[in-house]
Design a protein around this motif. Structure first.
Motif, PDB file in Angstrom:
ATOM      1  N   LYS A 206       0.837  -1.209   0.000  1.00  0.00           N
ATOM      2  CA  LYS A 206       0.000   0.000   0.000  1.00  0.00           C
ATOM      3  C   LYS A 206       0.868   1.254   0.000  1.00  0.00           C
ATOM      4  O   LYS A 206       0.521   2.261  -0.636  1.00  0.00           O
ATOM      5  CB  LYS A 206      -0.931  -0.014   1.218  1.00  0.00           C
TER       6      LYS A 206
ATOM      7  N   GLN B 192      -1.068   5.729   6.258  1.00  0.00           N
ATOM      8  CA  GLN B 192      -1.225   7.177   6.195  1.00  0.00           C
ATOM      9  C   GLN B 192      -0.134   7.907   6.985  1.00  0.00           C
ATOM     10  O   GLN B 192       0.401   8.922   6.543  1.00  0.00           O
ATOM     11  CB  GLN B 192      -2.611   7.577   6.732  1.00  0.00           C
TER      12      GLN B 192
ATOM     13  N   ASN C 174      -4.520   0.778  13.248  1.00  0.00           N
ATOM     14  CA  ASN C 174      -4.796  -0.255  12.255  1.00  0.00           C
ATOM     15  C   ASN C 174      -3.859  -0.070  11.060  1.00  0.00           C
ATOM     16  O   ASN C 174      -3.075   0.889  11.005  1.00  0.00           O
ATOM     17  CB  ASN C 174      -6.271  -0.214  11.816  1.00  0.00           C
ATOM     18  N   ASP C 175      -3.971  -0.963  10.096  1.00  0.00           N
ATOM     19  CA  ASP C 175      -3.077  -0.937   8.934  1.00  0.00           C
ATOM     20  C   ASP C 175      -3.220   0.354   8.130  1.00  0.00           C
ATOM     21  O   ASP C 175      -2.219   0.937   7.692  1.00  0.00           O
ATOM     22  CB  ASP C 175      -3.362  -2.136   8.029  1.00  0.00           C
ATOM     23  N   GLU C 176      -4.442   0.787   7.921  1.00  0.00           N
ATOM     24  CA  GLU C 176      -4.677   1.976   7.100  1.00  0.00           C
ATOM     25  C   GLU C 176      -4.063   3.214   7.752  1.00  0.00           C
ATOM     26  O   GLU C 176      -3.484   4.062   7.067  1.00  0.00           O
ATOM     27  CB  GLU C 176      -6.175   2.179   6.863  1.00  0.00           C
ATOM     28  N   GLU C 177      -4.197   3.318   9.065  1.00  0.00           N
ATOM     29  CA  GLU C 177      -3.585   4.457   9.758  1.00  0.00           C
ATOM     30  C   GLU C 177      -2.074   4.415   9.626  1.00  0.00           C
ATOM     31  O   GLU C 177      -1.442   5.453   9.433  1.00  0.00           O
ATOM     32  CB  GLU C 177      -3.971   4.438  11.241  1.00  0.00           C
TER      33      GLU C 177
ATOM     34  N   SER D 165      -0.273   3.952  15.500  1.00  0.00           N
ATOM     35  CA  SER D 165      -1.326   3.580  14.558  1.00  0.00           C
ATOM     36  C   SER D 165      -2.244   2.513  15.159  1.00  0.00           C
ATOM     37  O   SER D 165      -1.769   1.545  15.756  1.00  0.00           O
ATOM     38  CB  SER D 165      -0.716   3.041  13.259  1.00  0.00           C
TER      39      SER D 165
END
Length: 419
Positions: A275, A378, A372-375, A370
């Motif tokens: 990502k 980002q 989670n993964d998305e955080e 963070s």
């Protein structure tokens, strides 16, 4: 002249990993508190080549050998599996020959203090007038409990400790179902042993003050202290705000045959790295640390722009130009020294709840935590692309370490014990 005997499960030098760094800190600060003291190190030898690097802080070193094959097997079968008295790692470090040598040395030298490095050597305690100190490092039983949740990302739950197992048991110990059973057993044995052995010692030390307080409540010990790694920042005056760094360089630092480090980079490469690369095609991920396992080395072939450096002569020099350090730890206990050290160098850190455990720093100010993964993706992208944020977090992280982990702070805590 005060004599201090330091019993270690590996040589406390050279400074090749976090634990050795902490042991070196103890030695340095003991000499600062008691300049005329004589330090005698009784130690297992993790690598004979290290013996030539003995620091002047250690006046004498007495080396001890690992138990023989039959004694290891006997200890494991009787004391660990049958009687459920010792954790496996106590069984594979204990020998009657070593115990006799240690007892004889303590009697002869009549030390003021005897310091034991981790529960692996706690069984070598002796009745004598000296004050005794057990350095737990952290709660290994809790670490092992947490490992059970992340077997998918762990090539070997025993890490470097597997080398201490009898040869016939190493192959079986690599089978996942056996690993799971053994680690569950070891966690239970450790939890019981960690608590029962505490009463033998005058003082207990953990790397995390938070963990020390928690354990103190459990065992009701009068002297239980959290003494973290002393880390003196490179600067705290704002000049570091202009540091030069590669806006595409991300690093992970750690000894790469340890389960919590291996699992962190496996998870990062599988879940996070693709990502990040999608948004930042020029980004590169450096895995810096000695003893990379075969599985860690394979990451270079499996994922683009992943570089496994192996052991480097100067970790600081290798990572100082990084935009950030990543610490996506899936399990672990205590304070993660690698994180505090990176912060002290002004390298912004992106981690999670496990990584920040015991580090009472502010999210978004001193480091990124963070959820989670998305955080995590980002937060990484923000530090890669926002120079102002990168410089601000760099300065704030140095200020934080200066206030909580400096030599002055850690030495004051050790003085409470070495009175």
């Amino acid at each position: 002249m005060k004599k201090i005997i330091f019993i270690t499960n590996r040589l406390p030098f050279p400074n090749t990993d976090g634990r050795k760094n902490l042991l070196s800190q103890y030695l340095t600060q003991i000499k600062e508190i008691h300049p005329d003291s004589e330090i005698i190190n009784i130690s297992f030898v993790d690598d004979p080549k290290y013996l030539s690097a003995k620091p002047k802080l250690i006046d004498r070193i007495i080396t001890i050998d690992s138990p023989g094959f039959f004694e290891k097997v006997y200890n494991a079968l009787v004391y660990s599996l049958l009687l459920r008295k010792w954790p496996l790692q106590v069984s594979v470090y204990y020998s009657k020959k070593n115990h006799k040598l240690i007892a004889k040395t303590i009697q002869k030298e009549n030390p003021a203090y005897v310091i034991y490095d981790m529960v692996r050597v706690a069984e070598y305690t002796e009745k004598h007038p000296a004050k005794t100190i057990l350095s737990y490092d952290d709660l290994l039983s809790l670490r092992y409990q947490r490992q059970l949740e992340w077997f998918k990302y762990i090539p070997s739950v025993f890490g470097g400790f597997a080398d201490k197992l009898p040869k016939f048991a190493r192959g079986a110990a690599e089978l996942k179902f056996i690993q799971k059973a053994l680690i569950r057993l070891e966690s239970r044995l450790l939890e019981k042993y960690e608590q029962s052995v505490a009463a033998r010692f005058d003082h207990l030390i953990f790397t995390s003050p938070k963990e020390a307080e928690h354990f103190k409540d459990i065992v009701r010990h009068e002297s239980c202290h959290g003494i973290p790694m002393k880390i003196d920042p490179i600067a705290a005056d704002g000049s570091v705000g202009a540091r030069q760094y590669d806006p595409n360089k991300i690093v992970f630092v750690g000894k790469m045959d340890i389960p919590h480090n291996c699992s962190a980079v496996f998870y990062f490469c599988e879940k996070i790295w693709p990502k990040v690369k999608k948004h930042q095609p020029d980004a590169k991920f450096y895995i810096v640390g000695k003893n990379p396992t075969r599985e860690v080395l394979q990451l270079e072939k499996q994922y683009p722009d992943v570089i496994v450096t192996g052991e480097v002569n100067d970790v600081k020099k290798t990572v100082m130009d990084s935009a950030l350090m990543i610490a996506p730890l899936l399990f672990g206990t205590g304070i993660k020294t690698k994180i505090v050290e990176a912060m002290s160098w002004g390298i912004p850190v992106v981690t999670n709840a496990i990584g920040s455990e015991g580090i009472n720093a502010s999210h978004r100010k001193d480091l990124f935590i963070s959820e989670n993964d998305e955080e995590m993706v980002q937060h990484i992208l923000q530090l890669l692309n926002n120079a102002e944020m990168n410089h601000s977090m760099s300065k704030n992280s140095i200020d934080y370490v200066s206030q909580h982990f400096s030599s002055t702070v850690t030495k004051e805590k050790l003085q409470l014990i070495l009175v």
